[in-house]
Design a protein around this motif. Sequence first.
Motif, PDB file in Angstrom:
ATOM      1  N   HIS A   4     -20.426  -8.329  31.000  1.00 43.97           N
ATOM      2  CA  HIS A   4     -19.558  -7.635  30.630  1.00 43.97           C
ATOM      3  C   HIS A   4     -20.017  -7.694  29.046  1.00 43.97           C
ATOM      4  N   ALA A   5     -19.664  -6.240  28.477  1.00 43.72           N
ATOM      5  CA  ALA A   5     -19.868  -5.565  27.270  1.00 43.72           C
ATOM      6  C   ALA A   5     -18.903  -6.194  26.716  1.00 43.72           C
ATOM      7  N   PHE A   6     -18.183  -6.467  25.602  1.00 46.74           N
ATOM      8  CA  PHE A   6     -16.854  -6.394  24.537  1.00 46.74           C
ATOM      9  C   PHE A   6     -16.782  -5.260  24.888  1.00 46.74           C
ATOM     10  N   THR A   7     -15.095  -5.276  24.730  1.00 50.37           N
ATOM     11  CA  THR A   7     -13.271  -4.130  24.283  1.00 50.37           C
ATOM     12  C   THR A   7     -13.266  -4.810  22.762  1.00 50.37           C
ATOM     13  N   ASP A   8     -11.869  -3.898  22.547  1.00 49.15           N
ATOM     14  CA  ASP A   8     -11.604  -3.479  21.670  1.00 49.15           C
ATOM     15  C   ASP A   8     -10.411  -4.969  21.315  1.00 49.15           C
ATOM     16  N   GLN A   9      -9.734  -4.688  23.051  1.00 51.05           N
ATOM     17  CA  GLN A   9      -9.099  -6.309  23.072  1.00 51.05           C
ATOM     18  C   GLN A   9      -9.979  -7.677  22.249  1.00 51.05           C
ATOM     19  N   ASP A  10     -11.381  -7.517  23.017  1.00 46.50           N
ATOM     20  CA  ASP A  10     -11.839  -9.361  22.610  1.00 46.50           C
ATOM     21  C   ASP A  10     -11.892  -8.756  20.969  1.00 46.50           C
ATOM     22  N   PHE A  11     -12.272  -7.652  19.616  1.00 45.93           N
ATOM     23  CA  PHE A  11     -12.305  -7.886  18.904  1.00 45.93           C
ATOM     24  C   PHE A  11     -11.378  -8.602  18.227  1.00 45.93           C
ATOM     25  N   ASP A  12      -9.518  -7.802  19.110  1.00 41.19           N
ATOM     26  CA  ASP A  12      -8.724  -8.045  18.232  1.00 41.19           C
ATOM     27  C   ASP A  12      -8.148  -9.682  18.514  1.00 41.19           C
ATOM     28  N   VAL A  13      -9.287 -10.721  19.461  1.00 39.73           N
ATOM     29  CA  VAL A  13      -8.523 -11.986  19.040  1.00 39.73           C
ATOM     30  C   VAL A  13      -8.432 -12.793  17.440  1.00 39.73           C
ATOM     31  N   PHE A  14      -9.790 -11.962  16.622  1.00 43.43           N
ATOM     32  CA  PHE A  14      -8.855 -12.668  15.150  1.00 43.43           C
ATOM     33  C   PHE A  14      -8.441 -11.654  14.780  1.00 43.43           C
ATOM     34  N   SER A  15      -7.552 -11.029  15.172  1.00 45.72           N
ATOM     35  CA  SER A  15      -6.258 -10.702  14.445  1.00 45.72           C
ATOM     36  C   SER A  15      -5.034 -12.128  14.703  1.00 45.72           C
ATOM     37  N   VAL A  16      -5.211 -13.040  15.538  1.00 44.09           N
ATOM     38  CA  VAL A  16      -4.118 -13.417  16.191  1.00 44.09           C
ATOM     39  C   VAL A  16      -4.464 -14.382  15.572  1.00 44.09           C
ATOM     40  N   PRO A  17      -2.304 -14.387  14.502  1.00 49.47           N
ATOM     41  CA  PRO A  17      -2.426 -15.732  14.239  1.00 49.47           C
ATOM     42  C   PRO A  17      -2.567 -17.401  14.490  1.00 49.47           C
ATOM     43  N   GLY A  18      -3.003 -18.530  13.474  1.00 49.67           N
ATOM     44  CA  GLY A  18      -2.719 -19.832  14.120  1.00 49.67           C
ATOM     45  C   GLY A  18      -3.728 -19.707  14.496  1.00 49.67           C
ATOM     46  N   GLU A  20      -4.620 -22.478  16.899  1.00 53.70           N
ATOM     47  CA  GLU A  20      -3.867 -22.204  18.394  1.00 53.70           C
ATOM     48  C   GLU A  20      -4.046 -21.601  19.432  1.00 53.70           C
ATOM     49  N   ALA A  21      -3.380 -20.272  18.520  1.00 51.26           N
ATOM     50  CA  ALA A  21      -3.229 -18.572  20.094  1.00 51.26           C
ATOM     51  C   ALA A  21      -4.061 -18.622  19.268  1.00 51.26           C
ATOM     52  N   ARG A  22      -5.005 -18.493  18.715  1.00 51.95           N
ATOM     53  CA  ARG A  22      -6.359 -17.888  18.267  1.00 51.95           C
ATOM     54  C   ARG A  22      -7.608 -18.582  19.519  1.00 51.95           C
ATOM     55  N   MET A  23      -7.209 -19.710  19.169  1.00 55.32           N
ATOM     56  CA  MET A  23      -9.143 -20.802  20.063  1.00 55.32           C
ATOM     57  C   MET A  23      -8.140 -20.280  21.229  1.00 55.32           C
ATOM     58  N   GLU A  24      -7.187 -19.997  21.905  1.00 53.67           N
ATOM     59  CA  GLU A  24      -6.621 -20.360  23.438  1.00 53.67           C
ATOM     60  C   GLU A  24      -7.129 -18.880  23.808  1.00 53.67           C
ATOM     61  N   VAL A  25      -6.969 -17.817  22.751  1.00 49.27           N
ATOM     62  CA  VAL A  25      -7.192 -16.289  23.646  1.00 49.27           C
ATOM     63  C   VAL A  25      -8.624 -16.542  23.620  1.00 49.27           C
ATOM     64  N   LEU A  26      -9.530 -16.925  22.418  1.00 48.82           N
ATOM     65  CA  LEU A  26     -10.784 -16.919  22.853  1.00 48.82           C
ATOM     66  C   LEU A  26     -11.677 -17.270  23.274  1.00 48.82           C
ATOM     67  N   ILE A  27     -11.024 -18.596  23.828  1.00 48.61           N
ATOM     68  CA  ILE A  27     -11.500 -19.244  25.055  1.00 48.61           C
ATOM     69  C   ILE A  27     -11.872 -18.079  26.083  1.00 48.61           C
ATOM     70  N   GLU A  28     -10.645 -17.570  26.219  1.00 50.09           N
ATOM     71  CA  GLU A  28      -9.994 -17.389  27.400  1.00 50.09           C
ATOM     72  C   GLU A  28     -10.530 -15.922  27.235  1.00 50.09           C
ATOM     73  N   ARG A  29     -10.726 -15.479  26.580  1.00 50.07           N
ATOM     74  CA  ARG A  29     -11.057 -13.770  27.031  1.00 50.07           C
ATOM     75  C   ARG A  29     -12.550 -13.492  26.498  1.00 50.07           C
ATOM     76  N   VAL A  30     -12.729 -14.349  25.199  1.00 48.75           N
ATOM     77  CA  VAL A  30     -14.714 -13.908  24.632  1.00 48.75           C
ATOM     78  C   VAL A  30     -15.665 -14.831  24.941  1.00 48.75           C
ATOM     79  N   ARG A  31     -15.320 -16.456  24.867  1.00 48.00           N
ATOM     80  CA  ARG A  31     -16.116 -17.730  25.113  1.00 48.00           C
ATOM     81  C   ARG A  31     -16.706 -17.004  26.496  1.00 48.00           C
ATOM     82  N   PRO A  32     -16.242 -16.771  27.626  1.00 47.02           N
ATOM     83  CA  PRO A  32     -17.110 -16.658  28.853  1.00 47.02           C
ATOM     84  C   PRO A  32     -18.371 -15.371  28.950  1.00 47.02           C
ATOM     85  N   LYS A  33     -17.862 -14.276  27.863  1.00 48.13           N
ATOM     86  CA  LYS A  33     -18.319 -13.323  27.654  1.00 48.13           C
ATOM     87  C   LYS A  33     -20.335 -13.335  26.695  1.00 48.13           C
ATOM     88  N   LEU A  34     -19.353 -14.376  25.908  1.00 49.52           N
ATOM     89  CA  LEU A  34     -20.747 -15.399  25.026  1.00 49.52           C
ATOM     90  C   LEU A  34     -21.649 -16.784  25.852  1.00 49.52           C
TER      91      LEU A  34
END
Length: 207
Positions: A4-18, A20-34
């Motif tokens: 699966h290609a990367f989307t704007d939502q994937d890049f937006d992960v790095f705008s999530v503050p904090g 724990e919150a950023r790691m949660e969305v990174l693990i859920e959204r980006v890590r499976p693609k990597l």
Amino acid sequence: MTVHAFTDQDFDVFSVPGLEARMEVLIERVRPKLEMLGAELAPYISALVGEEMFVHVAKHARRTVNPPIDTWVAWAANKRGYKALPHFEVGMFGTHLFVIFAIIYESPNKAVFAKHLKAKLKMTVKAVPNNFYWSMDHMNPEGTTHQSMSEQDFARLIEKLKQVKKAEVMCGLRIPREEAVKLTGDELIHTVQETFEKLLPLYKMAF
């Protein structure tokens, strides 16, 4: 396997503050693609370099306060880790995707690469595409385009790799976020393969 290609939502992960919150969305959204990209490309990269290459997805496990500003998948010739070895990476900051060859500060191969780069500098300067970039800090999203690198820049890079224990070097392709989100999975795979082929001579100079 469908990558699966990367989307704007994937890049937006790095705008999530904090953290724990950023790691949660990174693990859920980006890590499976990597992980998917890593598994799909491992046989190709192994054939390219002539030995088995293992997949390592960034875990960001040492972080306790600051949220990660980037994430990546790496391929190296060791099942247990990649940081001590020359390796290939695909990763992303909030602004762009990067497809690179890297030797980071933990690798003893820096001096070997510096020696070979000095000996083959003219050939390397001609071989590396002008739109590739060089960096000496994997935490810094900026770099210097190959076409902007002077002889003095390469001399400084070579000396630093030989003399400074924490020195590191990266070279490769930066794909702006706006372009990266338009790539299909197949186009992403093709771009990574094409880039790693061009980076192979640098990888071989590290041994």
